[in-house]
Write an enzyme that holds these catalytic residues in place. Structure first.
Site, PDB file in Angstrom:
ATOM      1  N   SER A  42       0.868  -1.184   0.000  1.00  0.00           N
ATOM      2  CA  SER A  42       0.000   0.000   0.000  1.00  0.00           C
ATOM      3  C   SER A  42       0.902   1.230   0.000  1.00  0.00           C
ATOM      4  O   SER A  42       0.927   2.013   0.937  1.00  0.00           O
ATOM      5  CB  SER A  42      -0.929  -0.001   1.219  1.00  0.00           C
ATOM      6  OG  SER A  42      -0.214   0.122   2.417  1.00  0.00           O
ATOM      7  N   HIS A 148      -3.155  -5.921   2.282  1.00  0.00           N
ATOM      8  CA  HIS A 148      -2.268  -6.981   2.785  1.00  0.00           C
ATOM      9  C   HIS A 148      -2.937  -8.349   2.831  1.00  0.00           C
ATOM     10  O   HIS A 148      -2.285  -9.350   3.108  1.00  0.00           O
ATOM     11  CB  HIS A 148      -1.732  -6.634   4.172  1.00  0.00           C
ATOM     12  CG  HIS A 148      -0.795  -5.451   4.165  1.00  0.00           C
ATOM     13  ND1 HIS A 148      -0.315  -4.855   5.293  1.00  0.00           N
ATOM     14  CD2 HIS A 148      -0.241  -4.768   3.124  1.00  0.00           C
ATOM     15  CE1 HIS A 148       0.488  -3.854   4.969  1.00  0.00           C
ATOM     16  NE2 HIS A 148       0.532  -3.777   3.658  1.00  0.00           N
ATOM     17  N   GLU A 157      -4.516  -2.518   9.308  1.00  0.00           N
ATOM     18  CA  GLU A 157      -3.794  -3.126  10.437  1.00  0.00           C
ATOM     19  C   GLU A 157      -4.421  -2.743  11.771  1.00  0.00           C
ATOM     20  O   GLU A 157      -4.678  -1.564  12.023  1.00  0.00           O
ATOM     21  CB  GLU A 157      -2.327  -2.644  10.446  1.00  0.00           C
ATOM     22  CG  GLU A 157      -1.560  -3.013   9.197  1.00  0.00           C
ATOM     23  CD  GLU A 157      -0.243  -2.230   9.044  1.00  0.00           C
ATOM     24  OE1 GLU A 157       0.300  -1.767  10.051  1.00  0.00           O
ATOM     25  OE2 GLU A 157       0.188  -2.074   7.894  1.00  0.00           O
ATOM     26  N   GLU A 198       1.895  -9.479   6.536  1.00  0.00           N
ATOM     27  CA  GLU A 198       2.778  -9.224   7.685  1.00  0.00           C
ATOM     28  C   GLU A 198       2.592 -10.257   8.789  1.00  0.00           C
ATOM     29  O   GLU A 198       3.045 -10.054   9.918  1.00  0.00           O
ATOM     30  CB  GLU A 198       2.524  -7.814   8.229  1.00  0.00           C
ATOM     31  CG  GLU A 198       2.917  -6.734   7.238  1.00  0.00           C
ATOM     32  CD  GLU A 198       2.752  -5.322   7.780  1.00  0.00           C
ATOM     33  OE1 GLU A 198       2.370  -5.153   8.959  1.00  0.00           O
ATOM     34  OE2 GLU A 198       2.984  -4.378   7.006  1.00  0.00           O
ATOM     35  N   ASP A 234      -3.614   1.072  11.626  1.00  0.00           N
ATOM     36  CA  ASP A 234      -3.200   1.716  10.382  1.00  0.00           C
ATOM     37  C   ASP A 234      -4.365   1.541   9.417  1.00  0.00           C
ATOM     38  O   ASP A 234      -4.615   0.438   8.920  1.00  0.00           O
ATOM     39  CB  ASP A 234      -1.925   1.084   9.817  1.00  0.00           C
ATOM     40  CG  ASP A 234      -1.491   1.767   8.516  1.00  0.00           C
ATOM     41  OD1 ASP A 234      -2.165   2.741   8.101  1.00  0.00           O
ATOM     42  OD2 ASP A 234      -0.491   1.333   7.919  1.00  0.00           O
ATOM     43  N   GLU A 277      -2.880   5.582  12.317  1.00  0.00           N
ATOM     44  CA  GLU A 277      -2.046   5.938  11.163  1.00  0.00           C
ATOM     45  C   GLU A 277      -2.914   6.054   9.911  1.00  0.00           C
ATOM     46  O   GLU A 277      -3.813   5.235   9.699  1.00  0.00           O
ATOM     47  CB  GLU A 277      -0.991   4.837  10.995  1.00  0.00           C
ATOM     48  CG  GLU A 277      -0.049   5.005   9.820  1.00  0.00           C
ATOM     49  CD  GLU A 277       0.925   3.817   9.751  1.00  0.00           C
ATOM     50  OE1 GLU A 277       1.323   3.295  10.803  1.00  0.00           O
ATOM     51  OE2 GLU A 277       1.257   3.404   8.624  1.00  0.00           O
ATOM     52  N   ASP A 303       1.678   8.322   7.298  1.00  0.00           N
ATOM     53  CA  ASP A 303       2.582   7.420   6.565  1.00  0.00           C
ATOM     54  C   ASP A 303       2.546   7.826   5.093  1.00  0.00           C
ATOM     55  O   ASP A 303       3.424   8.559   4.619  1.00  0.00           O
ATOM     56  CB  ASP A 303       2.123   5.973   6.800  1.00  0.00           C
ATOM     57  CG  ASP A 303       2.813   4.962   5.899  1.00  0.00           C
ATOM     58  OD1 ASP A 303       3.823   5.302   5.266  1.00  0.00           O
ATOM     59  OD2 ASP A 303       2.334   3.804   5.818  1.00  0.00           O
ATOM     60  N   LYS A 328      10.039   5.393   7.138  1.00  0.00           N
ATOM     61  CA  LYS A 328      10.415   4.188   6.404  1.00  0.00           C
ATOM     62  C   LYS A 328      11.547   4.585   5.457  1.00  0.00           C
ATOM     63  O   LYS A 328      11.297   5.303   4.469  1.00  0.00           O
ATOM     64  CB  LYS A 328       9.230   3.690   5.564  1.00  0.00           C
ATOM     65  CG  LYS A 328       8.018   3.210   6.360  1.00  0.00           C
ATOM     66  CD  LYS A 328       6.833   3.010   5.423  1.00  0.00           C
ATOM     67  CE  LYS A 328       5.720   2.202   6.050  1.00  0.00           C
ATOM     68  NZ  LYS A 328       4.501   2.180   5.196  1.00  0.00           N
ATOM     69  N   HIS A 356       8.766  -0.972   9.420  1.00  0.00           N
ATOM     70  CA  HIS A 356       9.058  -1.948   8.362  1.00  0.00           C
ATOM     71  C   HIS A 356       8.107  -1.732   7.181  1.00  0.00           C
ATOM     72  O   HIS A 356       7.308  -0.790   7.193  1.00  0.00           O
ATOM     73  CB  HIS A 356       8.881  -3.379   8.913  1.00  0.00           C
ATOM     74  CG  HIS A 356       7.460  -3.710   9.288  1.00  0.00           C
ATOM     75  ND1 HIS A 356       6.990  -4.999   9.407  1.00  0.00           N
ATOM     76  CD2 HIS A 356       6.370  -2.923   9.550  1.00  0.00           C
ATOM     77  CE1 HIS A 356       5.715  -4.993   9.730  1.00  0.00           C
ATOM     78  NE2 HIS A 356       5.322  -3.757   9.822  1.00  0.00           N
ATOM     79  N   LYS A 379       7.246  -0.135  14.330  1.00  0.00           N
ATOM     80  CA  LYS A 379       6.329  -1.091  13.676  1.00  0.00           C
ATOM     81  C   LYS A 379       7.156  -2.171  13.000  1.00  0.00           C
ATOM     82  O   LYS A 379       7.880  -1.885  12.036  1.00  0.00           O
ATOM     83  CB  LYS A 379       5.499  -0.376  12.600  1.00  0.00           C
ATOM     84  CG  LYS A 379       4.275   0.341  13.112  1.00  0.00           C
ATOM     85  CD  LYS A 379       3.500   0.973  11.956  1.00  0.00           C
ATOM     86  CE  LYS A 379       2.645  -0.022  11.204  1.00  0.00           C
ATOM     87  NZ  LYS A 379       1.938   0.623  10.051  1.00  0.00           N
TER      88      LYS A 379
HETATM   89  P1  PGA Z   1       3.119  -1.257   2.980  1.00  0.00           P
HETATM   90  O1  PGA Z   1       2.189  -1.088   4.242  1.00  0.00           O
HETATM   91  O2  PGA Z   1       4.480  -1.643   3.457  1.00  0.00           O
HETATM   92  O3  PGA Z   1       2.411  -2.336   2.220  1.00  0.00           O
HETATM   93  O4  PGA Z   1       3.098   0.061   2.261  1.00  0.00           O
HETATM   94  C1  PGA Z   1       2.644  -0.757   5.500  1.00  0.00           C
HETATM   95  C2  PGA Z   1       1.999   0.490   5.975  1.00  0.00           C
HETATM   96  O5  PGA Z   1       1.099   1.046   5.295  1.00  0.00           O
HETATM   97  O6  PGA Z   1       2.373   0.978   7.038  1.00  0.00           O
HETATM   98 ZN    ZN Z   2       0.801   2.672   6.849  1.00  0.00          ZN
END
Ligand code: PGA
Ligand code: ZN
Length: 402
Positions: A42, A148, A157, A198, A234, A277, A303, A328, A356, A379
């Site tokens: 995503s 996911h 999430e 995940e 999230d 998030e 994010d 990230k 992550h 995370k």
């Molecule tokens: P992604 O999702 O690593 O698939 O982008 C993780 C997140 O959105 O935090």
């Molecule tokens: Zn996210």
């Protein structure tokens, strides 16, 4: 400081079974570092560009390696990362690929640490205090859907947040127990579930039912362990937003941006959410600002909104959008850029949460980054080898510091 002597790049597997870029960096003093790029599902619209690994590797060999070998010092991260930017020549790493860039950047940091015999978190500037009361609290993905997992929740999430844990080790084990307890609760309800990317459970339930399940599981484990375990979300709302119609879609439910905000604010209140998030679309700075005012104590984190990018963060600071940024390194391409985002957030009084991606490897760099930056949360998922690699590294780092 020692010069980079060699950089080699290869394709390795990530946790989804896709190829990703791994880099080895060797210094003239004999230091060695190896790191691999993670990959999102995503992904934010404004992230640095990930190229197909074989193309990213070819481009990095042609443009980046000659600017690194014999030219930059592995212990000087700014110098390494400036060379990567110069080699790339674009503002989104679309030439050498953010995947090659981040793998080299992280491998160089490890080689620099190895050269002087320091753990990576210390080399990255973390004055880890053994006796400190705080450590990064791992946010454990225990239920999820969205991009996911098919046939599960619209919210991406549900994250266990063991905020009362007395140590990082207790927190890591608490999250694993919440994950196992979710399976018990599902079983009691006659539900079976696969796992998403995940390792979180992906039961065939709507968001409302998932809230009940996660609330129940976190309560049970908190009672058994005797410390507070909350949870967060999230939402990854950019994936739910239809810009043409101006609505968020979750299952059969449609919400206007205002309804989405009120829904999230209501949930934050009802479940005492620790963390939310991407509750809104990645272009809705004003909505983020309004929600941040509305929810009080719940940390509102960007994010896809910020994509670890200082310019987007600056806009967030100006508008009051969120009180936290997700960091990230592969969203922006280098550790230096990630550090700059953490530093800017800190000056604005915002929390920086290290994360992550849904596609991961056994690389543990983010565990060190979280400690080095004194992140309040990290995370890393909850179970599965590519997730436990980071969690176990956090346990080792805490032990090192005793
Ligand atoms: P992604 O999702 O690593 O698939 O982008 C993780 C997140 O959105 O935090
Ligand atoms: Zn996210």
């Amino acid at each position: 400081m020692t010069l980079v002597e060699a950089v080699s790049l290869r394709r390795v597997l990530d946790s989804r079974g896709n190829p990703t870029v791994e880099a080895d960096v060797l210094t003239e003093a004999g230091g060695f570092g190896r790191a691999a790029a993670p990959s999102g599902a995503s992904t934010g619209e404004y992230e640095a560009v990930e190229r197909p690994p074989s193309e990213a590797i070819a481009a990095a060999r042609q443009h980046a390696v000659p600017r690194l070998v014999g030219e930059v010092h592995a212990g000087d991260q700014r110098e390494v990362d400036a060379a990567l930017h110069a080699a790339d020549g674009t503002d989104d790493f679309s030439e050498i690929g953010a995947n090659s860039a981040v793998a080299i950047s992280m491998a160089a940091a490890k080689a620099g640490a190895d050269t002087i015999g320091l753990p990576l978190f210390q080399h990255l500037g973390g004055a880890f205090r053994g006796a400190r009361a705080s450590f990064p609290v791992p946010l454990g993905n225990v239920v999820g859907g969205g991009e996911h997992a098919a046939e599960s929740t619209a919210i991406q999430e549900f994250l266990a947040a063991p905020v009362g844990a007395p140590s990082v080790t207790e927190a890591v084990f608490a999250n694993a127990e919440v994950h196992a307890t979710v399976a018990d609760v599902l079983d009691e309800r006659g539900l079976s579930a696969a796992k998403g990317d995940e390792g979180a459970w992906a039961p065939p339930v709507d968001d409302e039912t998932a809230f009940e399940i996660v609330d129940e599981a976190t309560d049970r484990v908190a009672d058994a362990r005797g410390f507070e375990i909350g949870f967060g979300l999230d939402v990854a709302a950019a994936e739910l937003y239809d810009a043409d119609d101006g609505v968020y879609r979750a299952g059969d439910t449609e919400r206007t941006p205002e309804e989405q905000r009120d829904w999230i604010a209501g949930l934050a209140d009802e479940y005492d959410l620790v963390y939310v998030e991407d509750p809104l679309d990645e272009n809705d700075f004003e909505g983020f600002a309004a929600l941040t005012e509305q929810v009080g104590d719940t940390l509102v984190c960007g994010d896809d909104l910020f994509v670890t990018n200082v310019d987007r963060l600056e806009r967030g600071i100006e508008t009051g959008a969120g009180d936290s940024i997700l960091v990230k390194p592969n969203q922006i391409g280098t550790l230096t850029d990630a550090f700059d985002a953490v530093e800017r957030a800190g000056r604005a009084g915002m929390a920086a949460v290290v994360s992550h991606r849904s596609g991961e490897t056994e690389d543990t760099t983010i565990a060190h980054l979280a400690v080095a930056t004194d992140a309040p949360f990290v995370k890393t998922g909850t179970v599965g080898g590519e997730r436990t690699a980071k969690l176990n590294e956090l346990i080792r780092i805490a032990e090192d510091a005793v």
